[in-house]
Design a protein around this motif. Structure first.
Motif, PDB file in Angstrom:
ATOM      1  N   PRO A   1       0.619  -1.302   0.229  1.00  0.00           N
ATOM      2  CA  PRO A   1       0.418   0.132  -0.014  1.00  0.00           C
ATOM      3  C   PRO A   1       0.798   1.730   0.123  1.00  0.00           C
ATOM      4  CG  PRO A   1      -0.898  -1.424   1.022  1.00  0.00           C
ATOM      5  CD  PRO A   1       0.609  -2.336   1.776  1.00  0.00           C
ATOM      6  N   LEU A   2       2.189   1.132   0.176  1.00  0.00           N
ATOM      7  CA  LEU A   2       3.081   2.210   0.354  1.00  0.00           C
ATOM      8  C   LEU A   2       3.243   2.788  -1.005  1.00  0.00           C
ATOM      9  CD1 LEU A   2       5.500   1.776   3.842  1.00  0.00           C
ATOM     10  CD2 LEU A   2       2.860   2.605   3.493  1.00  0.00           C
ATOM     11  N   LEU A   3       3.104   2.075  -2.156  1.00  0.00           N
ATOM     12  CA  LEU A   3       4.030   1.830  -3.246  1.00  0.00           C
ATOM     13  C   LEU A   3       2.710   2.981  -4.009  1.00  0.00           C
ATOM     14  CD1 LEU A   3       5.777  -1.615  -3.728  1.00  0.00           C
ATOM     15  CD2 LEU A   3       6.850   0.748  -2.919  1.00  0.00           C
ATOM     16  N   PRO A   4       3.784   4.150  -5.020  1.00  0.00           N
ATOM     17  CA  PRO A   4       2.154   5.156  -5.358  1.00  0.00           C
ATOM     18  C   PRO A   4       2.135   4.224  -6.230  1.00  0.00           C
ATOM     19  CG  PRO A   4       4.795   5.675  -5.473  1.00  0.00           C
ATOM     20  CD  PRO A   4       4.631   4.865  -4.595  1.00  0.00           C
ATOM     21  N   VAL A   5       0.995   4.458  -6.952  1.00  0.00           N
ATOM     22  CA  VAL A   5       0.317   4.273  -7.664  1.00  0.00           C
ATOM     23  C   VAL A   5      -0.622   5.011  -8.698  1.00  0.00           C
ATOM     24  CG1 VAL A   5      -1.459   2.141  -9.127  1.00  0.00           C
ATOM     25  CG2 VAL A   5      -0.053   1.242  -7.005  1.00  0.00           C
ATOM     26  N   PRO A   6       0.149   5.359  -9.771  1.00  0.00           N
ATOM     27  CA  PRO A   6      -0.845   6.616 -10.873  1.00  0.00           C
ATOM     28  C   PRO A   6      -2.250   6.356 -11.146  1.00  0.00           C
ATOM     29  CG  PRO A   6       1.177   4.698 -11.609  1.00  0.00           C
ATOM     30  CD  PRO A   6       0.664   3.865 -11.315  1.00  0.00           C
TER      31      PRO A   6
ATOM     32  N   GLN B   1      -2.237   2.556   4.523  1.00  0.00           N
ATOM     33  CA  GLN B   1      -0.670   3.123   4.787  1.00  0.00           C
ATOM     34  C   GLN B   1      -0.622   3.216   6.415  1.00  0.00           C
ATOM     35  OE1 GLN B   1      -0.896   6.190   1.963  1.00  0.00           O
ATOM     36  NE2 GLN B   1       0.293   5.595   0.086  1.00  0.00           N
ATOM     37  N   ILE B   2      -1.329   4.299   6.880  1.00  0.00           N
ATOM     38  CA  ILE B   2      -1.028   4.214   8.171  1.00  0.00           C
ATOM     39  C   ILE B   2      -0.604   3.135   8.941  1.00  0.00           C
ATOM     40  CG2 ILE B   2      -1.596   5.363  10.848  1.00  0.00           C
ATOM     41  CD1 ILE B   2      -3.016   7.532   8.092  1.00  0.00           C
ATOM     42  N   SER B   3      -2.090   1.874   8.870  1.00  0.00           N
ATOM     43  CA  SER B   3      -2.126   1.093   9.309  1.00  0.00           C
ATOM     44  C   SER B   3      -1.333  -0.390   9.328  1.00  0.00           C
ATOM     45  CB  SER B   3      -3.740   0.269   9.275  1.00  0.00           C
ATOM     46  OG  SER B   3      -4.751   0.507   9.432  1.00  0.00           O
ATOM     47  N   SER B   4      -0.609  -0.580   7.731  1.00  0.00           N
ATOM     48  CA  SER B   4       0.433  -1.165   7.508  1.00  0.00           C
ATOM     49  C   SER B   4       1.959  -0.516   8.531  1.00  0.00           C
ATOM     50  CB  SER B   4       0.262  -0.533   5.742  1.00  0.00           C
ATOM     51  OG  SER B   4      -0.231  -1.509   5.560  1.00  0.00           O
ATOM     52  N   LEU B   5       1.899   0.738   7.823  1.00  0.00           N
ATOM     53  CA  LEU B   5       3.499   0.977   8.544  1.00  0.00           C
ATOM     54  C   LEU B   5       3.293   0.734  10.522  1.00  0.00           C
ATOM     55  CD1 LEU B   5       3.429   4.933   7.504  1.00  0.00           C
ATOM     56  CD2 LEU B   5       5.164   2.920   6.994  1.00  0.00           C
ATOM     57  N   HIS B   6       1.941   0.535  11.072  1.00  0.00           N
ATOM     58  CA  HIS B   6       1.696   0.263  12.753  1.00  0.00           C
ATOM     59  C   HIS B   6       2.277  -1.426  12.483  1.00  0.00           C
ATOM     60  CE1 HIS B   6       1.046   0.202  16.400  1.00  0.00           C
ATOM     61  NE2 HIS B   6      -0.004  -1.168  16.440  1.00  0.00           N
ATOM     62  N   VAL B   7       1.674  -2.062  12.018  1.00  0.00           N
ATOM     63  CA  VAL B   7       2.051  -3.155  11.755  1.00  0.00           C
ATOM     64  C   VAL B   7       3.517  -3.507  11.735  1.00  0.00           C
ATOM     65  CG1 VAL B   7       1.771  -5.629  10.467  1.00  0.00           C
ATOM     66  CG2 VAL B   7      -0.268  -3.715  11.419  1.00  0.00           C
ATOM     67  N   LEU B   8       4.103  -2.984  10.400  1.00  0.00           N
ATOM     68  CA  LEU B   8       5.515  -2.621  10.375  1.00  0.00           C
ATOM     69  C   LEU B   8       6.686  -2.810  11.050  1.00  0.00           C
ATOM     70  CD1 LEU B   8       6.043  -1.222   6.621  1.00  0.00           C
ATOM     71  CD2 LEU B   8       7.044  -3.685   7.608  1.00  0.00           C
ATOM     72  N   THR B   9       6.540  -1.948  11.997  1.00  0.00           N
ATOM     73  CA  THR B   9       6.355  -1.310  13.544  1.00  0.00           C
ATOM     74  C   THR B   9       6.665  -2.679  14.863  1.00  0.00           C
ATOM     75  OG1 THR B   9       5.952   0.871  12.926  1.00  0.00           O
ATOM     76  CG2 THR B   9       7.054   0.308  15.307  1.00  0.00           C
TER      77      THR B   9
ATOM     78  N   ILE C   1       9.251   2.788   2.001  1.00  0.00           N
ATOM     79  CA  ILE C   1       9.038   4.079   2.746  1.00  0.00           C
ATOM     80  C   ILE C   1       9.579   5.427   2.880  1.00  0.00           C
ATOM     81  CG2 ILE C   1       9.605   5.833   5.232  1.00  0.00           C
ATOM     82  CD1 ILE C   1      10.059   2.398   7.070  1.00  0.00           C
ATOM     83  N   SER C   2      10.308   5.340   1.645  1.00  0.00           N
ATOM     84  CA  SER C   2      10.683   6.402   1.187  1.00  0.00           C
ATOM     85  C   SER C   2       9.961   6.442  -0.122  1.00  0.00           C
ATOM     86  CB  SER C   2      12.513   6.203  -0.046  1.00  0.00           C
ATOM     87  OG  SER C   2      12.811   4.826   0.078  1.00  0.00           O
ATOM     88  N   ARG C   3       9.293   6.080  -0.629  1.00  0.00           N
ATOM     89  CA  ARG C   3       9.161   5.942  -2.070  1.00  0.00           C
ATOM     90  C   ARG C   3       7.526   6.814  -1.820  1.00  0.00           C
ATOM     91  NH1 ARG C   3      10.085   3.323  -6.983  1.00  0.00           N
ATOM     92  NH2 ARG C   3      12.106   1.664  -7.255  1.00  0.00           N
ATOM     93  N   CYS C   4       6.735   6.310  -0.661  1.00  0.00           N
ATOM     94  CA  CYS C   4       5.685   6.721   0.144  1.00  0.00           C
ATOM     95  C   CYS C   4       5.823   7.883   0.355  1.00  0.00           C
ATOM     96  CB  CYS C   4       5.147   6.044   1.178  1.00  0.00           C
ATOM     97  SG  CYS C   4       3.833   6.344   1.629  1.00  0.00           S
ATOM     98  N   TRP C   5       7.266   8.333   0.898  1.00  0.00           N
ATOM     99  CA  TRP C   5       6.976   9.617   1.672  1.00  0.00           C
ATOM    100  C   TRP C   5       7.534  10.265   0.520  1.00  0.00           C
ATOM    101  CZ3 TRP C   5       8.418  12.320   6.228  1.00  0.00           C
ATOM    102  CH2 TRP C   5       8.692  13.243   6.333  1.00  0.00           C
TER     103      TRP C   5
ATOM    104  N   ASN D   1       6.197  10.223  -3.016  1.00  0.00           N
ATOM    105  CA  ASN D   1       5.322  10.913  -3.265  1.00  0.00           C
ATOM    106  C   ASN D   1       3.812  11.284  -2.686  1.00  0.00           C
ATOM    107  OD1 ASN D   1       2.909   9.547  -4.875  1.00  0.00           O
ATOM    108  ND2 ASN D   1       1.773   8.959  -3.086  1.00  0.00           N
ATOM    109  N   SER D   2       3.494  11.080  -1.183  1.00  0.00           N
ATOM    110  CA  SER D   2       3.088  12.326  -0.235  1.00  0.00           C
ATOM    111  C   SER D   2       3.712  13.674  -0.076  1.00  0.00           C
ATOM    112  CB  SER D   2       3.497  11.854   1.240  1.00  0.00           C
ATOM    113  OG  SER D   2       2.875  10.043   0.875  1.00  0.00           O
ATOM    114  N   THR D   3       5.187  13.745   0.057  1.00  0.00           N
ATOM    115  CA  THR D   3       5.558  14.981  -0.981  1.00  0.00           C
ATOM    116  C   THR D   3       4.999  15.994  -2.093  1.00  0.00           C
ATOM    117  OG1 THR D   3       7.290  14.849   0.778  1.00  0.00           O
ATOM    118  CG2 THR D   3       7.469  16.948  -0.662  1.00  0.00           C
ATOM    119  N   GLU D   4       4.901  14.900  -2.768  1.00  0.00           N
ATOM    120  CA  GLU D   4       4.676  15.730  -4.166  1.00  0.00           C
ATOM    121  C   GLU D   4       3.005  15.775  -3.959  1.00  0.00           C
ATOM    122  OE1 GLU D   4       6.029  12.793  -7.087  1.00  0.00           O
ATOM    123  OE2 GLU D   4       7.931  13.866  -7.211  1.00  0.00           O
ATOM    124  N   THR D   5       1.891  14.990  -3.454  1.00  0.00           N
ATOM    125  CA  THR D   5       0.486  15.314  -2.544  1.00  0.00           C
ATOM    126  C   THR D   5       0.340  16.599  -2.186  1.00  0.00           C
ATOM    127  OG1 THR D   5       0.349  12.880  -2.874  1.00  0.00           O
ATOM    128  CG2 THR D   5      -1.062  14.014  -2.541  1.00  0.00           C
ATOM    129  N   GLN D   6       1.466  16.768  -1.247  1.00  0.00           N
ATOM    130  CA  GLN D   6       0.889  17.476  -0.158  1.00  0.00           C
ATOM    131  C   GLN D   6       0.852  19.081  -1.020  1.00  0.00           C
ATOM    132  OE1 GLN D   6       3.799  17.681   2.930  1.00  0.00           O
ATOM    133  NE2 GLN D   6       1.766  18.311   4.185  1.00  0.00           N
TER     134      GLN D   6
END
Length: 427
Positions: free
Chosen positions: A320-325, A334-342, A363-367, A369-374
């Motif tokens: 879910p963290l990987l960006p899909v066009p 994404q948040i739930s998946s990160l919590h489980v990863l931790t 994580i970095s790919r999601c970061w 994509n999130s920055t560009e979305t923001q």
């Protein structure tokens, strides 16, 4: 008011069976009229219960009538619910004889025409073979007269909340058949009610009774069946509740650290979640979300045993963290998946060195994509997601300290402005 008045009020407060399948406008109008009248009847019942000295049988009948309105159902209103709560407050600590009367006269008659094929109705024990032979289950589904009583679930649930642990031996044969009837129904809404009943049961029932009667295995099999129900609108709730109940059952009925407990937890994670839910619900985001939300307590119970499933867990959680066009980011997943990863990092620190690159890549790919979305849309979920991405990097650095001077530094060298808020300052 006389005894006849009480009887008349109780009869009028029986929930109309049409509430289970109200379809026509005429039926709905009639039910709305009854719903309005029921409020006045509950007020009369409350007054009568205070004025009259009730026998045990009458107390049970009053409880049954009030409990029918003790929930968020289509036949309740805020006022009727408040009145029911007021009536039931006088029975907050029912003794064993009152519970027996309630189960014997008000609950079990609803279910006796539909005897569960795997239970002995006289003892509540699991039968060696289903009653009625191969067609016993079909007969069980055809004679579901209990569904004519829409508030049946309210009654069973209230009893489960109020039975004392020491009374289960006496009441077991009255308690377990209704639970299993709900749990093994073919319709998901009833299954969901059944799973919630199991959760309530497991909070109070002594483990010895479950094991002695064989009902622990019967419930576990039924919960496993629930985890294959993926196509209903209520499937996400069913999946999350059934996973929680399965975990509670395994922890209650097996010894801590035993091979039996480990095998049951592995079956829940490996066969049910990974091998069934994730395999067949790739196109059902609600179901996937529910299964991921259910993982932390299961992974914590397994501890280092999670290692055997890392090849399935980590790719699924990173996906879910990987960006899909042209696709909206699933922030909650994404948040739930990160919590489980931790959680996985904390439970399996010795294996994270093999996965640190893969995890950081996701994580970095999601970061990025999130920055560009923001920058293009100030979505409220982006900032929350970025905080979790940073927290995941901090957790990764704790279990893999070499990543700080390795991969973290290389990210900063490649694009300091992009990644400084993600990894800079982590020590």
């Amino acid at each position: 008011m006389s005894e006849n008045d009480l009887r008349e009020i109780l009869e009028c407060l029986q929930i109309p069976s049409e509430y289970a399948h109200a379809e026509t406008a005429e039926t709905i109008a009639r039910l709305n009229s009854w719903k309005s009248t029921s409020t006045h009847l509950l007020r009369d019942l409350s007054r009568l219960a205070k004025e009259k000295e009730l026998s045990v049988a009458e107390q049970a009948n009053v409880i049954a009538a009030a409990v029918s309105f003790d929930g968020e159902n289509s036949w309740t209103s805020p006022e009727s619910h408040a009145l029911a709560t007021e009536i039931l407050s006088d029975f907050s600590e029912p003794d064993s004889s009152l519970m027996f009367q309630l189960l014997e006269t008000d609950v079990n008659p609803l279910f006796r025409p539909s005897l569960h094929p795997s239970l002995n109705p006289s003892t509540g024990r699991k039968l060696d073979r289903p009653a009625g032979g191969p067609m016993g289950t079909q007969d069980f589904y055809e004679t579901q007269t209990w569904k004519k009583y829409p508030a049946a679930g309210n009654l069973v649930s209230w009893c489960l909340r109020h039975i004392q642990s020491q009374d289960y031996d006496r009441l077991w044969y009255l308690v377990i058949p209704p639970i299993m009837t709900f749990l093994d129904d073919y319709q998901v809404p009833y299954k969901l009610e059944g799973v919630r009943m199991v959760e309530e049961l497991l909070q109070h029932v002594p483990r010895e009774i479950l094991k002695r009667t064989g009902v622990d295995g019967l419930i576990l099999t039924s919960l496993n069946t629930c985890l294959a129900q993926l196509d209903d609108a209520e499937s996400p709730q069913l999946i999350q509740t059934a996973i929680s109940a399965s975990l509670s059952l395994s922890l209650l009925t097996t010894n801590l650290g035993s091979s039996a407990q480990f095998d049951q937890l592995c079956a829940l994670l490996g066969e049910r979640i990974v091998g069934t839910i994730w395999l067949y619900s790739y196109d059902k985001p609600g179901v996937v979300q529910a299964s991921v939300d259910s993982l932390p307590p299961l992974l914590s119970a397994l501890g280092l045993g999670c290692c055997r499933y890392l090849k399935a867990l980590i790719p699924q959680l990173l996906h879910p963290l990987l960006p899909v066009p042209f696709t909206t980011a699933p922030f909650d997943l994404q948040i739930s998946s990160l919590h489980v990863l931790t959680v996985i990092m904390n439970e399996c620190p010795c294996r994270m060195s093999q996965w640190q690159g893969t995890i950081l890549d996701g994580i970095s790919r999601c970061w990025v994509n999130s920055t560009e979305t923001q920058l293009t849309a100030n979505h409220s979920g982006v900032e929350k997601l970025k905080k979790h991405l940073r927290s995941s990097c901090e957790a990764l650095a704790k279990v893999c300290p070499t990543i700080i001077e390795g991969e973290f530094r290389r990210l900063l060298v490649a694009d300091y402005e992009m990644f400084q808020d993600l990894v800079a300052g982590i020590a």
